[in-house]
Write an enzyme that holds these catalytic residues in place. Sequence first.
Site, mmCIF file in Angstrom:
data_model
loop_
_atom_site.group_PDB
_atom_site.id
_atom_site.type_symbol
_atom_site.label_atom_id
_atom_site.label_comp_id
_atom_site.label_asym_id
_atom_site.label_seq_id
_atom_site.Cartn_x
_atom_site.Cartn_y
_atom_site.Cartn_z
ATOM 1 N N HIS A 1 0.834 -1.208 0.000
ATOM 2 C CA HIS A 1 0.000 0.000 0.000
ATOM 3 C C HIS A 1 0.873 1.264 0.000
ATOM 4 O O HIS A 1 0.410 2.346 -0.376
ATOM 5 C CB HIS A 1 -0.909 -0.024 1.236
ATOM 6 C CG HIS A 1 -2.230 0.656 1.044
ATOM 7 N ND1 HIS A 1 -2.413 1.697 0.166
ATOM 8 C CD2 HIS A 1 -3.429 0.442 1.625
ATOM 9 C CE1 HIS A 1 -3.674 2.097 0.222
ATOM 10 N NE2 HIS A 1 -4.319 1.362 1.085
ATOM 11 N N ASP B 1 -7.100 -10.258 -19.061
ATOM 12 C CA ASP B 1 -6.871 -11.403 -19.949
ATOM 13 C C ASP B 1 -5.390 -11.454 -20.321
ATOM 14 O O ASP B 1 -4.884 -10.594 -21.037
ATOM 15 C CB ASP B 1 -7.749 -11.243 -21.191
ATOM 16 C CG ASP B 1 -7.553 -12.360 -22.192
ATOM 17 O OD1 ASP B 1 -6.777 -13.296 -21.921
ATOM 18 O OD2 ASP B 1 -8.180 -12.285 -23.275
#
Length: 445
Positions: A162, A382
Site C-alpha cells: 500500500h 486477460d
Amino acid sequence: MSSVSRLVSSVCKKIIKPYSPTPISLRCHKLSYLDQMVGGIYLPLALFYPKLSNTWSNKPNNVVSQHLEKSLSKVLTNYYPFAGKLNDNISIDCNDSGVEFFITKINCPMSEIFNHPYFEKHNLVYPTEVINNQYTYEGSLAVFQLTHFSCGGIAISMCLSHKVGDGYTFGNFMNHWATIARNPLSSEIYPISPKFDGSFYFPPTKDEDSSNVSNNNIMPQREECVSKGFSISSSKLTALKVRVINDSQVQNPSDTEVVSAFLYQRAMATKKLVNSSSIRPSLLHQAVNLRPPVPKHTMGNIGSLFSILTKEEKEMDLAQVVSKLRKEKEEVKQKYKNAKIEELLPITLEQYRKANDLLVNNSCYDLYRFSSLITFPSYDVDFGWGKPEKVISPLSTSNPPIKNMFVLMDDKNRDGVNLTCSMKKQDMLAFERDEELLRFASPTS
C-alpha cells in the site's frame, strides 16, 4: 501442518527484475504525504481461470509461467517502484532489485477453494509469508504467485504494498501487465501510462517528521474476524434502487451508494439483535478516489474519504442513508472541484481529521469501512487465455481481516455486485442469517 496447507505439493520462488533499467533520474521515488500516512499493509487480489483457452490448454506449466514472467518483467519497467526498496517512510530506492514470483501446485480442484464457507482456503493461492504477515512483511514491495490446480485451472495472485499505491494503482498495474502478456510482439500502448508523481500533489513532510506521519496511521487496527462473500444480482439491485427513488430525492442512486447503504443498514440492525438492545450509534467511512482532480495517470495513494453518522433507529431507513451519502459525497466533490494544487493536501487532511474526530468523540460507536471497486475492469484481465471466472477482492484475505470492512466489486457480467465483508464471528453469524439481507444478497462462499 494444517489440513489446508497439506494441499500444497510444491513451491518454487523466482526474482523478476524490470526488463529495462530504471533511469538515474527516477531512482529516488519520494513518498507523498498520503503514502506516508498509509500503513505498510499488502493489498491482495487473486484472479481465477478455471480452464485455459485451447491455445494454452495443452502447454506445459513452465510455458505458462514463462509467459507471465516475461510480461511481468516488461510491465515493471513502467511500475519501477514495486521493484525497489523502501527507505524508512521517506522514499523508495528504485534500484531494480526485483519482485518475488512464486509458482505452486495445489492438489485439489479449483471448485474446492470456491465452495469453502469462509476465506481460509483462498489463502492457498497467495504467497504464505505475505498473507501471514501482511503488516510486517519485509520482502519485495510486490509479490506474485501462479497456482496450478489439479483440474487444470490456474490462479494468479498479487500482493502489492500500500506504500506504493492504492486500489486504482493496483488495477492499472494488473491490466497493463495483462495487455503486455496478451500482445507480447505488439506495440499496443496501454491507455494510461503511469506516472509516480503523487508527491507533487501531496508534498511529503520533512525527513525528520516522516515517522510521526506513519504513527498517525490511517489503517485500522487488526482484530480477530471472519470474512464472507455475497452477491447482489441485477434484479435485486434494481429493486433496491427503486425503493430509494420512491422514498427520497435521490433519483439516480449509484450502485455503490445503494449497496453501501443497504449493507450498513443490515449490519446495524443485526448488531442490535446480537446485543438485544437499541441501535448502536454507528459511523460509515467511504473511501473516495481523487482522480480527478488529480490526473488519471498519477499512481500512488490518491484518495480521500467522507463519513456519515447514525445515532437513532429512525435514521436507519435505506433512502435516508443513501441521501446522507449523496449529500456528503457532493460536498466533498465541491471542495475539490476548483481547488488549486497547493490546496489538495489541506482539504484531504481536513477530511481525515473530520472522520477521525467523529470516531474519537464517539469512541463507543461502531465503525463500518467501505471501499468500492465497482466499474473497475477486474474481470477484463486477460493474459492471453481468456478472462477470469472469479476475482477475489482486496482485504478479503487480510490476516486477520479488518473488522467491519466491506469491499464492493462488479460481478463477472457487470450488472450485479459482488461484496466481501469482515466482522467479528458473533456479528457475522447474525449478519449472514438476516432475512432482509438474504432477500437481496446471496452467499457466494
